[in-house]
Design a protein around this motif. Structure first.
Motif, PDB file in Angstrom:
ATOM      1  N   LEU B   7       9.685  33.022  78.686  1.00  0.00           N
ATOM      2  CA  LEU B   7      10.424  32.280  77.896  1.00  0.00           C
ATOM      3  C   LEU B   7      10.302  30.914  78.416  1.00  0.00           C
ATOM      4  CD1 LEU B   7      11.473  35.022  76.721  1.00  0.00           C
ATOM      5  CD2 LEU B   7      13.587  34.102  76.464  1.00  0.00           C
ATOM      6  N   MET B  24      18.914  34.232  72.576  1.00  0.00           N
ATOM      7  CA  MET B  24      17.461  34.516  71.993  1.00  0.00           C
ATOM      8  C   MET B  24      16.924  35.682  72.490  1.00  0.00           C
ATOM      9  SD  MET B  24      17.311  32.115  69.724  1.00  0.00           S
ATOM     10  CE  MET B  24      15.610  32.492  69.266  1.00  0.00           C
ATOM     11  N   ARG B  25      17.082  36.036  73.660  1.00  0.00           N
ATOM     12  CA  ARG B  25      16.407  37.366  74.271  1.00  0.00           C
ATOM     13  C   ARG B  25      17.039  38.457  73.445  1.00  0.00           C
ATOM     14  NH1 ARG B  25      14.243  36.754  79.562  1.00  0.00           N
ATOM     15  NH2 ARG B  25      15.526  34.878  79.997  1.00  0.00           N
ATOM     16  N   MET B  28      15.099  39.106  70.418  1.00  0.00           N
ATOM     17  CA  MET B  28      13.490  38.984  70.669  1.00  0.00           C
ATOM     18  C   MET B  28      13.051  40.367  70.298  1.00  0.00           C
ATOM     19  SD  MET B  28      12.225  37.633  74.210  1.00  0.00           S
ATOM     20  CE  MET B  28      12.073  39.260  75.221  1.00  0.00           C
ATOM     21  N   TYR B  48      10.371  35.161  61.826  1.00  0.00           N
ATOM     22  CA  TYR B  48      10.111  34.907  63.208  1.00  0.00           C
ATOM     23  C   TYR B  48       9.220  33.871  63.594  1.00  0.00           C
ATOM     24  CZ  TYR B  48      11.528  39.966  63.599  1.00  0.00           C
ATOM     25  OH  TYR B  48      12.378  41.050  63.454  1.00  0.00           O
ATOM     26  N   GLU B  82       6.684  28.037  64.606  1.00  0.00           N
ATOM     27  CA  GLU B  82       7.931  27.654  64.869  1.00  0.00           C
ATOM     28  C   GLU B  82       8.186  26.515  63.995  1.00  0.00           C
ATOM     29  OE1 GLU B  82       5.686  26.799  66.397  1.00  0.00           O
ATOM     30  OE2 GLU B  82       5.975  24.668  67.376  1.00  0.00           O
ATOM     31  N   PHE B 107      10.571  35.599  67.880  1.00  0.00           N
ATOM     32  CA  PHE B 107      11.938  35.045  68.287  1.00  0.00           C
ATOM     33  C   PHE B 107      12.540  34.883  66.977  1.00  0.00           C
ATOM     34  CE2 PHE B 107       9.659  33.770  71.972  1.00  0.00           C
ATOM     35  CZ  PHE B 107      10.225  34.206  73.052  1.00  0.00           C
ATOM     36  N   ASP B 108      13.751  35.292  66.749  1.00  0.00           N
ATOM     37  CA  ASP B 108      14.317  35.143  65.695  1.00  0.00           C
ATOM     38  C   ASP B 108      14.833  33.898  64.798  1.00  0.00           C
ATOM     39  OD1 ASP B 108      15.849  37.545  63.489  1.00  0.00           O
ATOM     40  OD2 ASP B 108      16.860  35.641  63.595  1.00  0.00           O
ATOM     41  N   PHE B 112      17.876  31.251  66.487  1.00  0.00           N
ATOM     42  CA  PHE B 112      17.668  29.827  66.877  1.00  0.00           C
ATOM     43  C   PHE B 112      18.487  28.506  66.149  1.00  0.00           C
ATOM     44  CE2 PHE B 112      15.225  26.087  67.994  1.00  0.00           C
ATOM     45  CZ  PHE B 112      15.279  26.213  69.376  1.00  0.00           C
TER      46      PHE B 112
END
Lengths: 222, 222
Positions: B7, B24-25, B28, B48, B82, B107-108, B112
């Protein structure tokens, strides 16, 4: 905006609509500097970010002994000091001065932050613009490095003594060649593969056969 | 975060505090792909964004005829998709597939964006991070281009026939040399100035005198 509108060069303004652009234009100031003039000094409260229209600007730090360490030199078309606006302590972390006759546009930090505060949507769009720009630049850096490597390696190959009409023998390990050509061994491997895929060379052990020497020379001309 | 925490490679997470990182984790996911597997298809809803831990991924478009146009190839350490999260229509604008055995972190987007919505301050910090990264990259591109130009021009100089013990005459106009070395005339001028400032060469009209040939060769080794 007209094609020559300098505001088109400001990537921060890309997601702005006409009304928002007009607001930035209202708060805009123009600065004219002679060579040696100071624009701002390290620690000054940061009120503006800048676009260079004409001339060039150095960003520098002064050591305790008053010695100048130049951090960056920026030319016409470059924007600077905009990252400061997003920091908690809004003071310039470096000093800036003109290197030549310079014309700058100064944009008001508070005016721009005001637009972002009013419109979360605009803020997200700006994050999108910046993400895309970052990706473009990663790609550009990658291409520059590879182009560089291609050029160096082909030049090296063509300079080697031939052991046959179209053949050279690499008598040194590949990592030595890579180091001599100032590139990473992985980059040399990628370069070799690319030239092979393009049908320009054949690789057998340490022997490289030129399948298309004019084609190799054409790559140097790009 | 430990030094090997993947990360840490995600620049979007730079301004996150521990609690935000933990969120965030939690959201994930990990994906494992075999070569040829598709990760997502153009038009799929974008849920994601991704970090490549191992392997490599191609981003591509399909033409109407089903022909594949590769837009980008990304390797371990790279983040992608992203920018989509900040767009109005959150669907992937390209397709993505694995080129080798690939391990990805996903990552969702909503997790975020939720953090950003809750904290305008975090959003500003993120804009700051991205601004600074953009400046670094502009500088890197500039240095790569110049390094490149230096290398090419010195190599060219050293290959010319000498007209004196340490002297070569450029018999062709500088723009022809620039074009032959695939650089802009301005870049050639900057390169010449740099070498002169470093005391490596003297320039008199078309004649270049090598003041420090070992020094020139050392520049090639960098």
């Amino acid at each position: 905006m007209s094609a020559e509108d300098p505001l088109q060069q400001v990537h921060l303004f890309e997601p702005l609509d006409d009304a928002q652009l007009a607001r930035m234009r209202e708060s805009m100031r123009e600065f004219h500097l002679a060579p040696g003039d100071t624009l701002f000094t390290q620690g000054d409260p940061a009120r503006y970010f800048f676009l260079i229209c004409v001339g060039s600007v150095k960003l520098f730090l002064l050591s305790r002994e008053g010695e100048e360490k130049v951090i960056d030199v920026l030319h016409a078309g470059a924007m600077f000091a905009e990252a400061v606006m997003f920091m908690e302590h809004q003071s310039y972390p470096v000093s800036a001065g003109a290197l030549s006759e310079t014309r700058l546009l100064a944009f008001d930090n508070e005016a721009f932050l005001g637009l972002l505060r009013e419109s979360p949507e605009l803020t997200l769009q700006l994050l999108g613009t910046m993400s895309r720009r970052l990706h473009q630049m990663v790609r550009e850096i990658d291409e520059l490095s590879l182009h560089n490597a291609n050029y160096r390696f082909i030049t090296y190959l063509l300079q080697q003594e031939r052991t046959g009409p179209d053949r050279v023998d690499l008598n040194v390990p590949k990592q030595v060649i890579a180091s001599r050509l100032s590139m990473k061994p992985e980059t040399l491997s990628r370069t070799l593969s690319k030239l092979r895929e393009k049908g320009l060379i054949r690789v057998e052990g340490d022997t490289i056969t030129f399948l298309d020497e004019p084609g190799m020379r054409r790559l140097l001309e790009r």
